[in-house]
Design a protein around this motif. Sequence first.
Motif, PDB file in Angstrom:
ATOM      1  N   ASN A  98       3.156  -1.723   1.913  1.00  0.00           N
ATOM      2  CA  ASN A  98       2.192  -0.921   1.153  1.00  0.00           C
ATOM      3  C   ASN A  98       1.249  -1.864   0.389  1.00  0.00           C
ATOM      4  OD1 ASN A  98       3.022  -1.043  -1.911  1.00  0.00           O
ATOM      5  ND2 ASN A  98       4.940  -0.857  -0.755  1.00  0.00           N
ATOM      6  N   GLU A 285      -5.793   3.119  -5.974  1.00  0.00           N
ATOM      7  CA  GLU A 285      -5.558   3.657  -4.620  1.00  0.00           C
ATOM      8  C   GLU A 285      -4.435   2.859  -3.983  1.00  0.00           C
ATOM      9  OE1 GLU A 285      -7.847   3.766  -0.381  1.00  0.00           O
ATOM     10  OE2 GLU A 285      -8.904   4.655  -2.096  1.00  0.00           O
ATOM     11  N   ARG A 287      -1.713   2.687  -0.529  1.00  0.00           N
ATOM     12  CA  ARG A 287      -1.458   3.124   0.848  1.00  0.00           C
ATOM     13  C   ARG A 287      -0.167   2.481   1.347  1.00  0.00           C
ATOM     14  NH1 ARG A 287      -5.806   3.926   5.575  1.00  0.00           N
ATOM     15  NH2 ARG A 287      -6.283   5.544   4.037  1.00  0.00           N
ATOM     16  N   THR A 300      -1.327   7.888   1.700  1.00  0.00           N
ATOM     17  CA  THR A 300      -2.353   7.416   0.770  1.00  0.00           C
ATOM     18  C   THR A 300      -2.229   8.190  -0.536  1.00  0.00           C
ATOM     19  OG1 THR A 300      -3.862   6.877   2.572  1.00  0.00           O
ATOM     20  CG2 THR A 300      -4.817   7.097   0.372  1.00  0.00           C
TER      21      THR A 300
END
Length: 428
Positions: A98, A285, A287, A300
């Motif tokens: 990630n 952010e 992911r 996400t």
Amino acid sequence: MNHTLVSLLLLVFAAPQISLGQTLKPGLRGLIEAGLEKSPDTKVSQSEEDLQKENATLARVQKFTPQLDLAASYQNFKFSQPYVGINGPTSNNGDNPNISLTLTYDLQKVFGPESALAAEGLYFSKIQKKLVQRDIIRNIKKTYFAILEIEKEKTELNAMISQFDKTDGILKRQKALGLNNSLEMEQFNIQRNILSSDLEGRVAEEEGLYLTLSNLTTLDVKTLKNQVTTADSDSGNLNSIPQISDVDSYSDKAILDSLSHDYNSAKLEYDGFIGFPLPQVFVREQRQWPTFPSSDGPNTMDEVGISIPLGDFLVRGQTKSQLKSKTLKAQSQMEKSIADYKTMLKTAITNRTLLKSQEKGLLSTEDQSKKLMDKAFKLYSQKRIDSLGTLDIFQKYLQSSRAVLANHLLIQNAEADLEYLSGNPSHE
């Protein structure tokens, strides 16, 4: 007198600087230009200004520049039990990489006083550079004029020694005629030896002053000796002399600003301090790419939030009170420093006025003593006055001559100090 006042008594003389390849201008002006260009103190103050300029630029940039954090991680799953799915048991092992990107705005930097404090530091460094330059000029002038006064005294001493040489010739002729004048010869020789010793002492003192001037200008002594000219003997006079009644109008802005620096900084810090902790605003952010069988593919996550340092609530009020006390203390010190500065300015004006007022009387006394001494030596050669009377008159002239030279040097030093304190240049 606090440290800031000392650093103050330390403006701005706009003397053009010379490059190493240029020929020095003659006299005092050339030495001032050399000192301003080559003095290590000038380089140090310029380096401090450059540093404060970088700090001010960095503070302005950091005020609105967000913090950007990039984080990455990798997880590897190894389970002993298989995953039982529709198609039967399968391995539950897999990878879970990630990555996240976080943008953070620290509102304390946006609304805090850091940028204003950096700008104040830059302004102060510029003032200090000007004051350093002025101090260099003052020290060069004082040393230069001290050398000129020694040159004048050396001329006087040599003239006096020549006078005793003439008297010695008269005494030797009298002795050749059979006159018993050994006591008189010894008296005059003692006085002549005293003058010779004084001359040697003044020569040694002058060499020390040349070394001081060399340190101030970074020029060698040989070059300096070619620079000294008696044409500069009165160039210490101010363009205009401040009056005590106008001391406020003659107070120098740069010195006053220098004395106000600590207070200005403390006040900026106090005024810019916010009574409650400002949050950090962040946007993140993240992911993930899980690979174990139960995953549905990349995940996400977008996140917006604030972070508040709750611990600051406990000491925020005490910190504000501490900054207020610091500001009040700085204000009291500033007011005292400014009062001390104005007292120094008044004292310098008074000293210069008194020294100048007694100059005419000292010059008149010297002139009268010189005429009386010349007459005494003439009468002695005619045996119309004894040696003790002649030497007594000579001592009076010697005292009056030295008083004139000493007073003139004090006037020049007082004017150099006044130039520094009032910002009133005379060398332009």
